[in-house]
Design an enzyme around this catalytic site. Structure first.
Site, mmCIF file in Angstrom:
data_model
loop_
_atom_site.group_PDB
_atom_site.id
_atom_site.type_symbol
_atom_site.label_atom_id
_atom_site.label_comp_id
_atom_site.label_asym_id
_atom_site.label_seq_id
_atom_site.Cartn_x
_atom_site.Cartn_y
_atom_site.Cartn_z
ATOM 1 C CB VAL A 1 -1.550 0.189 1.214
ATOM 2 C CG1 VAL A 1 -1.841 1.721 1.555
ATOM 3 C CG2 VAL A 1 -1.987 -1.010 1.210
ATOM 4 C CB ALA B 1 5.026 2.349 0.901
ATOM 5 C CE LYS B 2 5.461 -1.411 8.092
ATOM 6 N NZ LYS B 2 5.971 -0.403 8.418
ATOM 7 N N GLY B 3 4.068 -2.984 2.781
ATOM 8 C CA GLY B 3 3.987 -3.987 2.671
ATOM 9 C C GLY B 3 3.430 -5.054 3.248
#
Ligand code: GLU
Length: 427
Positions: free
Chosen positions: A71, A116-118
């Site tokens: 995201v 962001a982050k995954g």
């Protein structure tokens, strides 16, 4: 995480949904800032959410399809930035909240990144190194168009490490046909990582805890600290705090905690944990549950494990004077109010644990310069950033008469909103 001990109580499900937790603080800060309604609407939603299905060849010859997310919340201040976590209970709502937290975190410490982050839904403890490598490389390949030093720069988070970052860097570089070190941070030092990155989150916590102790005239040598978590943040943080003179009275890992009011030798305890995979049976302390650890009598509590540890169900029993959030989202929004009324000084996650992304920024800068700094230079710059940011948030809290958490959100949203206005909205 979205799995909560109150999973069948709808009120608690809402309380422990990390996205709801993030949003309720965002809304309150935006209201207090009188944020322009257009900016408010834009910042309330992420920029992009990517879901990928990752076919991975398992050692038994079968293919497993893992689900992964990335995201990208916001790019107003620069490339998106944030870690990747591997865990069985990763969910899109969790990754979405963590991505937004990265936007606010980078803005609080004033570094030129968005957020962001995954996450990949998997259980890395049950996977071989080869399976993890294949899954990581395919996940990276699925995200190729969205990553890059100017686009989105991943880093380690829960259950990912320097090795995983090395695979991501290599996969990206193979497609680019040249080495692109600045596509991830938290890499091994030998291949473009920064000195001091591994310890940076823990060291950043030490710096803000030092400032809070100065503010309340605590003598470091008689300040008792309880730490939830023994990983890269909790374990290293506890070691650094102990080396500085703090007394570590409790420390935990996933299954349980140890507590000794006279102090625990952190290095010895971590060695014990490494050998035995548990603190149970550690001879020089009592064995407690994780919940009991959070409620021990101490001066500083450092929740450095995972989300939703301090909720409306236990906030009233927390007995520290200062709480420094090593994890992202360890406290729910309902718990915030209880802690505030009890007079606990909370150094919120988006400030307290920002040391990691700050040194990630230094790593990205070093990679792009091709010139690497000595560790003392990295640590000194980290200290400058953490100390300045701590005092900025304190000033904001005092001026606006709000909690440290809401002050940090206000400062961040103000910065991101201002930059968004300057750039304008391409519509
Ligand atoms: N995963 C860390 C965090 O939550 C570090 C992120 C980064 O360095 O990009 O802050």
């Amino acid at each position: 995480m979205t799995v909560s001990p109150y999973a069948d109580d709808p009120k608690q499900i809402k309380e422990t949904n990390p996205f709801e937790s993030m949003m309720s603080r965002f809304d309150e800060a935006a209201r207090l800032l009188n944020l322009d309604p257009n900016i408010y609407r834009i910042l309330r939603s992420p920029s992009r959410e990517i879901t990928v299905y990752i076919p991975t060849l398992m050692d038994n010859g079968q293919y497993e399809i893992f689900v992964g997310y990335r995201v990208q919340h916001n790019f107003a201040r620069g490339p998106a930035k944030g870690g990747i976590r591997y865990a069985p209970d990763v969910s899109l709502d969790e990754v979405r909240a963590l991505a937004a937290w990265m936007t606010w975190k980078c803005a609080v410490v004033n570094i030129p990144f968005g957020g962001a982050k995954g996450g990949v839904i998997c259980d890395p403890s049950k996977m071989s190194l080869a399976e993890l490598e294949r899954m990581t490389r395919r996940y990276t390949a699925e995200l190729l168009d969205f990553l890059g030093p100017e686009r989105d720069v991943p880093a380690p988070d829960m259950n990912t490490n320097e090795q995983v970052m090395a695979w991501i860097m290599d996969t990206y570089s193979m497609h680019a046909r040249h080495s692109v070190t600045a596509v991830v941070t938290g890499k091994p030092v030998e291949i473009g990582g920064s000195r001091g990155r591994r310890e940076a989150t823990g060291r950043g916590l030490l710096f803000v805890i030092n400032e809070a102790c100065k503010k309340f005239n605590f003598d470091i040598n008689s300040t008792r600290v309880a730490v939830q978590g023994s990983g890269n943040v909790g374990g290293i943080g506890a070691q650094l705090l102990q080396n500085t003179g703090y007394k570590i009275v409790g420390i935990s890992e996933i299954k349980g905690a140890i507590y000794n009011p006279n102090g625990i030798d952190v290095n010895k305890a971590l060695d014990y944990l490494k050998k035995n995979k548990t603190y149970e049976g550690y001879p020089e302390a009592d064995y407690l549950t994780n919940q009991e650890l959070l409620e021990v009598d101490c001066d500083v509590l450092m929740p450095a494990a995972t989300e939703n540890q301090i909720t409306s169900a236990n906030a009233d029993r927390i007995r520290c004077k200062i709480m420094a959030e090593g994890a992202n989202g360890p406290t729910t929004a309902s718990a915030d109010k209880i802690l505030f009324d009890k007079g606990i000084f909370v150094i919120p996650d988006i400030l307290a644990n920002a040391g990691g992304v700050t040194v990630s920024y230094f790593e990205w800068v070093q990679d792009r310069m091709g010139f690497f700094w000595r560790e003392d230079v990295v640590n000194e710059r980290l200290q400058d950033t953490m100390v300045a940011s701590f005092h900025e948030v304190v000033r904001y809290a005092e001026t606006h008469k709000v909690s440290m958490r809401i002050a940090a959100y206000m400062l961040a949203i103000d910065r991101v909103g201002y930059d968004l206005k300057l750039r304008g909205v391409y519509a």
